[in-house]
Scaffold this motif. Structure first.
Motif, mmCIF file in Angstrom:
data_model
loop_
_atom_site.group_PDB
_atom_site.id
_atom_site.type_symbol
_atom_site.label_atom_id
_atom_site.label_comp_id
_atom_site.label_asym_id
_atom_site.label_seq_id
_atom_site.Cartn_x
_atom_site.Cartn_y
_atom_site.Cartn_z
ATOM 1 N N LYS A 11 0.586 -7.732 -15.622
ATOM 2 C CA LYS A 11 0.295 -7.146 -14.315
ATOM 3 C C LYS A 11 1.028 -7.877 -13.192
ATOM 4 N N ASP A 13 7.048 -7.273 -11.837
ATOM 5 C CA ASP A 13 7.312 -6.114 -10.975
ATOM 6 C C ASP A 13 7.555 -4.896 -11.862
ATOM 7 N N LYS A 14 7.646 -3.731 -11.229
ATOM 8 C CA LYS A 14 7.657 -2.492 -12.009
ATOM 9 C C LYS A 14 8.819 -2.467 -13.012
ATOM 10 N N LYS A 15 9.999 -2.926 -12.554
ATOM 11 C CA LYS A 15 11.181 -2.888 -13.418
ATOM 12 C C LYS A 15 10.966 -3.779 -14.658
ATOM 13 N N GLN A 56 8.167 -4.635 -15.878
ATOM 14 C CA GLN A 56 7.111 -4.037 -16.730
ATOM 15 C C GLN A 56 7.718 -2.992 -17.659
ATOM 16 N N ILE A 57 8.618 -2.170 -17.099
ATOM 17 C CA ILE A 57 9.226 -1.116 -17.909
ATOM 18 C C ILE A 57 10.087 -1.724 -19.011
ATOM 19 N N ASP A 112 8.926 10.087 -16.765
ATOM 20 C CA ASP A 112 8.595 10.580 -15.434
ATOM 21 C C ASP A 112 9.065 12.015 -15.293
ATOM 22 N N GLN A 158 7.414 5.708 -16.386
ATOM 23 C CA GLN A 158 6.312 5.246 -15.542
ATOM 24 C C GLN A 158 5.374 4.426 -16.418
ATOM 25 N N VAL A 159 4.753 3.433 -15.835
ATOM 26 C CA VAL A 159 3.729 2.705 -16.589
ATOM 27 C C VAL A 159 2.399 3.376 -16.289
#
Ligand SMILES: C[S@@+](CC[C@H](N)C(=O)[O-])C[C@H]1O[C@@H](n2cnc3c(N)ncnc32)[C@H](O)[C@@H]1O
Length: 410
Positions: free
Chosen positions: A343, A346-348, A350-351, A370, A381-382
């Motif tokens: 968590k 960052d989003k990138k 995480q992907i 997505d 998308q997570v």
């Protein structure tokens, strides 16, 4: 005679002095905090003027509290000779109130030892002045408890001295099974066998961290006392055990279906009992009724060989189940840690993490294409499919099935 012990070296110091390391194979997890052992004595109803057998005294923390709480006599049984000098030191300071017996409690004749130390029987309808207490390894504690439960009906052994309360420390999950009320998840054979003859309650929950060294599990102090009058007029404890074993291994069936496993025509055994109930919802009284009818049933199988002699195997099964539950809880903890780290990415990141390490995706998270974005159909998308709570993925029924397998292997 003084009720309080004179000032003594701290248990920690005695452990150091005698070089007493905890032996893992004897599940030696000690209670060194006398505030806790004092509280155990209080919540167990006190020991004033009582004769107490303490099973597995170890370095003697609980022994000190028993003496300080006014016990007339404490008989401390310990099988590990390394603890005997420390216990003897306590014996010397006890003004004759402590006697240390070295040996395996499984070989001790409780009635003989109580007679030897002058214990006096109490009438069955009065609270007994004899008590037994122990913080023992799980398998030893359960073995002894089942042996004692069997001695209640014929009033043998401990119970020659009245309704002797058994105050035992168990892994919390096992304690929950002992005291489980009807229809609860933990209600099963163990609860029925004990509750038919005893009142049982958890009087103190002890987190693992209060023991030295701390075990990975929590413990509970269970207070088990024979009832003045047991539930139902049970004809055979062995048949009750057998009927419970057969019915509780079919928890998902209705009673009307589950009862068939006892033989052709076994439906007659449940006359007057709602056949749509699940075995889990049967009261102790109803199970006694079924077992008594089974006892008198001319078509019953010969179950002599299946009686209590199977305890050892059953206990091994129980132990295995608890270990498995522990492993599941540990892996859940690891996954929660992983999730917390995840968590923070960052989003990138995480992907990337999810793409590269799909097989270690923390529970509750997944990748979803997505599809809302037509221009970029390869975007991911997570998504959170569920939140992790304690107990997620923890299918207790799976463990019940394990028990079935173990029992049927006999
Ligand atoms: C968990 S330790 C508890 C020691 C102490 N009562 C305390 O609370 O700190 C269990 C003790 O029981 C002893 N023990 C294990 N099995 C036993 C048996 N069958 N008979 C007598 N003592 C036993 C061990 O050697 C150990 O000292």
């Amino acid at each position: 005679m003084s009720i309080k012990l004179p000032n003594m070296p701290k248990i920690q110091d005695l452990i150091r002095l005698y070089g007493l390391s905890a032996k893992q194979q004897l599940s030696q997890n000690f209670l060194l905090d006398l505030n806790i052992t004092d509280k155990i004595c209080r919540v167990a109803g006190g020991f004033n003027d009582c004769t107490v057998i303490e099973v597995g005294a170890g370095p003697g923390g609980l022994t000190r509290s028993l003496l300080n709480s006014g016990a007339k006599k404490v008989i401390a049984v310990e099988m590990d000779r390394r603890f005997i000098p420390a216990l003897k030191m306590l014996e010397d300071a006890s003004d004759g109130r402590l006697s240390v017996v070295m040996g395996d409690m499984k070989d001790v004749n409780e009635a003989e030892i109580l007679k030897q130390f002058g214990a006096v029987p109490t009438d069955w309808d009065k609270p007994s002045k004899v008590k037994i207490i122990g913080n023992l390894p799980f398998n030893v504690g359960t073995h002894l408890m089942l042996k004692w439960i069997r001695q209640i009906k014929p009033r043998e052994g401990l119970f020659e001295f009245g309704r002797v309360p058994m105050i035992l420390m168990f892994q919390k999950e096992l304690a929950d099974r002992i005291i489980a009320p009807v229809s609860s998840h933990e209600y099963g054979r163990l609860a029925v066998m004990i509750q038919q003859e005893c009142d049982s309650k958890v009087v103190y929950d002890l987190p693992g961290k209060v023991f030295v060294p701390p075990p990975k599990v929590d413990a509970s102090v269970v207070y088990i006392e024979p009832k003045v009058k047991p539930i139902g007029d049970l004809k055979s404890k062995e048949y009750l055990e057998y009927v419970c074993r057969e019915l509780f291994t079919q928890k998902r069936k209705t009673l009307g279906n589950a009862i068939k496993c006892l033989g052709n025509g076994a439906e007659s055994l449940i006359e007057g009992i709602d056949p749509t109930k699940r075995p889990q919802n049967l009261t102790v009284e109803e199970l006694v009724k079924i077992s008594n009818r089974f006892n008198d049933w001319p078509h019953k199988k010969d179950i002599d060989m299946l009686s209590f002699r199977n305890d050892a195997r059953w206990l091994r099964g129980e132990e295995k189940k608890l270990k498995k539950e522990q492993r599941v809880m540990e892996s859940l903890e690891k996954r929660k840690e992983k999730l917390a780290k995840f968590k923070n990415l960052d989003k990138k990141q995480q992907i990337e993490y999810l793409k590269v390490l799909r097989e270690t995706i923390p529970s509750g998270l997944n990748l979803k294409k997505d599809t809302d974005d037509d221009n970029n159909a390869n975007e991911y998308q997570v998504v959170h499919t569920e939140d992790i709570e304690d107990g997620d993925d923890f299918d207790f029924d799976e463990f019940e099935e394990d028990e079935d397998t173990i029992i049927k292997d006999k």
